[in-house]
Design a protein around this motif. Structure first.
Motif: not given
Ligand code: CU
Lengths: 163, 195
Positions: B70-72, A70-72, A125-129, A103-105
């Motif tokens: 970078c997926p987002d 889980i990322h933001e 927010l996202h659920i990262m695969l 940046q994603m954390v």
């Molecule tokens: Cu991510």
């Protein structure tokens, strides 16, 4: 006893099939089709919990991706020490308000205040695969299993779209 | 029923005029406009020859600094740009270039394949010389940082802007992350029609 189990599983099935009737609902779950060579993807959705809760983990079948986090995506403030200088940004100064980089954390949990819809959406927010097993193609569907602080679980069907 | 035909004609006529061009762009205009035409990066689609940041005559060059894992932010921005250009008659006057800020992981095959799946004609830009990449990014006011955590995870931070360059090599517009595709489309028209 056996009867009880059957009834309970019937109930569980019902709850899964109709996610809005449970204590937590997930709507509009989607992921963007992955570009060629794209190794990671993001899943977005709207979550609403009847009572205060929190999303604590997410998983998918390994046929989709072996690792899920889980990322933001956050914008870093000017105080976060990074290389490079922003001196040549001209009169406007830092254009984004604080000149921050994105940046994603990873986040431990996503708080879901009672009755409030929390959106997992691009730029937030996202659920990262990670390490996608196969490219995600438009029209594909896969399930994400969500776990909540309360112990509640929810299986959500994610639709792959152009985005 | 007879009325339908003139109505249709009007509709077609309106369509031909195209959507309105905004009076003011949604993107950021920097004053004075930074000069980016004197910097270049190697273009993988041209055997690594220098690709200067200048649009074709009367056109617009859209530039992005990003990375493929970078997926987002990156695919959101590129998909919005693609959507903005999808139904524009002027799309052929618009060139797209993406420079990877993560050349270690974005090998030539990776960055080319990635960009081309959004824009078949896009220019994948890549250098392993960080001074060269930094100089290009600085010209735009773009920033990036690639670090490896103690656990060995590569972490990338980058400014999420999309840039429009004119045929004089001047940075005409900067779009912050989150600019809608409609705004990008309007701004592209604004640029192409003498904004
Ligand atoms: Cu991510």
């Amino acid at each position: 006893m056996k009867k009880m189990v059957v009834m309970l599983s019937a109930l569980a099935l019902f709850a899964t099939a109709c996610s809005t009737s449970g204590p937590i609902s997930a709507d509009d779950a989607w992921a963007r089709e992955s570009a060629m060579m794209q190794s990671a993807a993001a899943v977005y959705m709207d979550l609403t919990a009847d009572e205060d809760d929190a999303l604590v983990s997410a998983s998918v079948e390994s046929s989709v991706a072996p690792t899920v986090e889980i990322h933001e995506t956050t914008e870093m403030g000017p105080d976060d020490e990074m290389s490079g200088d922003d001196d040549d940004m001209g009169e406007e100064g830092d254009m984004s308000g604080d000149g921050g980089m994105m940046q994603m954390v990873p986040v431990e949990q996503v708080d879901l205040p009672a009755g409030e819809t929390v959106s997992l959406e691009p730029g937030g927010l996202h659920i990262m695969l990670l390490d996608l097993t196969e490219p995600l193609e438009i029209g594909d569907e896969f399930d994400v299993d969500l776990e909540f602080e309360s112990g509640e679980t929810l299986s959500v069907t994610v639709e792959v779209r152009e985005g | 029923m007879k009325l339908l035909r003139p109505l249709l004609a009007v509709a077609v006529l309106l369509g031909a005029c195209g959507p309105a061009i905004p009076d003011e762009p949604a993107g950021i205009v920097r004053d004075p406009a930074p000069e980016v035409g004197s910097v270049s990066l190697p273009d993988l689609d041209a055997d690594g020859r220098a690709f200067p940041f200048v649009a074709g005559a009367g056109g617009v060059l859209v530039v992005y600094f990003g990375y493929t894992s970078c997926p987002d932010v990156c695919p959101t921005t590129l998909a919005d740009l693609r959507r903005a250009m999808a139904d524009m008659d002027e799309a052929e006057s618009i060139a797209v270039a993406m420079a990877t800020v993560d050349p270690d992981r974005d090998t030539p095959e990776v960055i080319s394949g990635y960009l081309h799946s959004f824009f078949p004609e896009g220019h994948p830009l890549r250098t392993e010389d960080d001074a060269e990449l930094r100089a290009a990014a600085d010209a735009f006011g773009a920033d990036y940082d690639v670090t490896t955590s103690e656990e060995g995870d590569v972490e990338v931070a980058h400014t999420g802007f999309l840039y429009a360059v004119d045929d004089q090599g001047q940075l005409a517009l900067t779009w912050p992350f989150g600019t809608t595709w409609e705004d990008i489309q309007g701004d592209l028209r604004w640029l192409l029609h003498g904004g």
